[in-house]
Motif scaffolding. Sequence first.
Motif, short mmCIF file in Angstrom:
data_model
loop_
_atom_site.label_atom_id
_atom_site.label_comp_id
_atom_site.label_asym_id
_atom_site.label_seq_id
_atom_site.Cartn_x
_atom_site.Cartn_y
_atom_site.Cartn_z
N MET A 62 0.82 -1.21 0.00
CA MET A 62 0.00 0.00 0.00
C MET A 62 0.85 1.26 0.00
O MET A 62 0.52 2.25 -0.65
N VAL A 63 1.96 1.24 0.75
CA VAL A 63 2.87 2.37 0.73
C VAL A 63 3.50 2.51 -0.66
O VAL A 63 3.62 3.60 -1.22
N GLN A 64 3.87 1.37 -1.24
CA GLN A 64 4.46 1.39 -2.58
C GLN A 64 3.50 2.00 -3.60
O GLN A 64 3.93 2.73 -4.52
N SER A 65 2.23 1.70 -3.46
CA SER A 65 1.25 2.15 -4.46
C SER A 65 0.49 3.40 -4.03
O SER A 65 -0.44 3.82 -4.73
N SER A 66 0.86 3.99 -2.91
CA SER A 66 0.08 5.10 -2.34
C SER A 66 -0.05 6.28 -3.31
O SER A 66 -1.11 6.89 -3.42
N SER A 67 1.01 6.59 -4.06
CA SER A 67 0.96 7.74 -4.96
C SER A 67 -0.09 7.53 -6.06
O SER A 67 -0.80 8.46 -6.45
N PHE A 68 -0.21 6.30 -6.55
CA PHE A 68 -1.20 6.00 -7.59
C PHE A 68 -2.62 6.05 -7.03
O PHE A 68 -3.54 6.54 -7.69
N MET A 69 -2.79 5.54 -5.81
CA MET A 69 -4.11 5.54 -5.19
C MET A 69 -4.57 6.97 -4.91
O MET A 69 -5.72 7.33 -5.16
N ILE A 70 -3.63 7.80 -4.39
CA ILE A 70 -3.99 9.19 -4.08
C ILE A 70 -4.30 9.96 -5.36
O ILE A 70 -5.28 10.72 -5.43
N ARG A 71 -3.49 9.75 -6.38
CA ARG A 71 -3.71 10.45 -7.64
C ARG A 71 -5.07 10.10 -8.24
O ARG A 71 -5.81 10.98 -8.71
N ALA A 72 -5.43 8.82 -8.21
CA ALA A 72 -6.71 8.40 -8.77
C ALA A 72 -7.88 8.92 -7.95
O ALA A 72 -8.89 9.38 -8.50
N ALA A 73 -7.75 8.87 -6.62
CA ALA A 73 -8.85 9.29 -5.76
C ALA A 73 -9.12 10.79 -5.84
O ALA A 73 -10.27 11.22 -5.80
N LEU A 74 -8.04 11.57 -5.95
CA LEU A 74 -8.19 13.03 -5.94
C LEU A 74 -8.24 13.64 -7.34
O LEU A 74 -8.47 14.84 -7.48
N GLY A 75 -8.00 12.83 -8.35
CA GLY A 75 -8.00 13.36 -9.72
C GLY A 75 -6.87 14.34 -9.96
O GLY A 75 -7.06 15.36 -10.64
N LEU A 76 -5.71 14.07 -9.41
CA LEU A 76 -4.58 15.00 -9.52
C LEU A 76 -4.03 14.99 -10.95
O LEU A 76 -3.75 13.92 -11.50
N PRO A 77 -3.84 16.16 -11.55
CA PRO A 77 -3.26 16.21 -12.89
C PRO A 77 -1.78 15.85 -12.86
O PRO A 77 -1.06 16.26 -11.94
N GLY A 78 -1.33 15.10 -13.83
CA GLY A 78 0.06 14.66 -13.86
C GLY A 78 1.05 15.80 -13.94
O GLY A 78 2.19 15.69 -13.48
N SER A 79 0.62 16.94 -14.50
CA SER A 79 1.53 18.08 -14.67
C SER A 79 1.95 18.69 -13.34
O SER A 79 2.98 19.37 -13.27
N THR A 80 1.18 18.45 -12.28
CA THR A 80 1.51 19.03 -10.97
C THR A 80 2.22 18.03 -10.06
O THR A 80 2.54 18.36 -8.93
N LEU A 81 2.46 16.82 -10.54
CA LEU A 81 3.03 15.78 -9.70
C LEU A 81 4.51 15.54 -9.99
O LEU A 81 4.93 15.55 -11.15
N LEU A 82 5.25 15.30 -8.93
CA LEU A 82 6.60 14.76 -9.03
C LEU A 82 6.51 13.37 -8.43
O LEU A 82 6.38 13.21 -7.23
N ASN A 83 6.55 12.37 -9.30
CA ASN A 83 6.24 11.01 -8.88
C ASN A 83 7.31 10.00 -9.33
O ASN A 83 7.02 9.06 -10.07
N PRO A 84 8.56 10.19 -8.88
CA PRO A 84 9.60 9.21 -9.27
C PRO A 84 9.41 7.89 -8.55
O PRO A 84 8.98 7.85 -7.40
N SER A 85 9.69 6.80 -9.24
CA SER A 85 9.71 5.47 -8.62
C SER A 85 11.14 5.18 -8.21
O SER A 85 12.05 5.20 -9.05
N LEU A 86 11.35 4.91 -6.91
CA LEU A 86 12.71 4.84 -6.39
C LEU A 86 12.94 3.59 -5.55
O LEU A 86 12.09 3.18 -4.77
N ASN A 87 14.11 3.01 -5.75
CA ASN A 87 14.60 1.96 -4.87
C ASN A 87 15.67 2.58 -3.97
O ASN A 87 16.81 2.78 -4.39
N LEU A 88 15.28 2.94 -2.74
CA LEU A 88 16.22 3.61 -1.84
C LEU A 88 17.34 2.68 -1.38
O LEU A 88 18.29 3.13 -0.74
N LYS A 89 17.24 1.42 -1.72
CA LYS A 89 18.30 0.47 -1.41
C LYS A 89 19.44 0.54 -2.43
O LYS A 89 20.53 0.01 -2.19
N PHE A 90 19.20 1.21 -3.54
CA PHE A 90 20.22 1.34 -4.59
C PHE A 90 21.44 2.12 -4.07
O PHE A 90 21.36 2.88 -3.10
N ASP A 91 22.53 1.96 -4.79
CA ASP A 91 23.70 2.78 -4.55
C ASP A 91 23.33 4.26 -4.74
O ASP A 91 22.57 4.59 -5.67
#
Length: 251
Positions: free
Chosen positions: A90-119
């Motif tokens: 749910m945390v992993q997918s939270s940005s998609f759930m919030i965007r869909a529920a609120l109808g947020l336009p993609g132009s106002t979002l900064l939504n990088p997919s990140l693996n914080l375990k990476f170097d």
Amino acid sequence: MIRALYGLQNSVLWAHFFDRLGFRLVLTPPTSEQISRTGIETTVAETCYPMKVSHGHAKTLMGKTNYLFLPTLIDMATPELSERGYYCPMVQSSSFMIRAALGLPGSTLLNPSLNLKFDPEMLALDLHKQLVGKLGWKRGLVKAAFQYALQKQEQFEKELHRRGRKFLMTLPPDEPLVVVTGRPYNLHDERLNLRLGQNLAKIGLSALPMDFMDVSDVDLSDFSSMFWGLGAQILRTARRVRNAPTYLDCT
């Protein structure tokens, strides 16, 4: 950035990252009854309470900033490379759930997919690749800003551990201590934790949140199937408490 979910775990990192690049990171206020109610009413699927609250925080920021930073975080850094360190789905997918529920336009979002375990260098390259289209940052600036932000996050965590050690040293040997474990978005949100710290203080108990204890050296090799990053931290804390030389109570 929302003061919920991952926002209560690594906002220091992102605040310094954006500040270094000329942006000011705005956090939502602490969870209130209004934010909670808004989140519950906005959520379009049945989820855990922290997820519902995150919707309320996101709606609070709508239209008030140039961009809404809602990263998709897959995993977190771990003490041992062999550990997976996943966030819950749910945390992993939270940005998609919030965007869909609120109808947020993609132009106002900064939504990088990140693996914080990476170097860190790979993470910086990934951030640049995903954000350059909207913000136009140069690769070198992103790399330098991210390295600086990681140092600040590390300094913050070391300071928490230093204060935790200082507190333990001043605690009378015959006084019990409650070490409170939990995920950051429950542990450090007074509405979600029902003001647990204040309530423990009212009955005369000293308490210490698990984040104030450095448990990175605790061996967890016998829990090889524990692939949740925050679950592993809770287990490490419980093991440290169990092996402590003085009486500690783990809640």
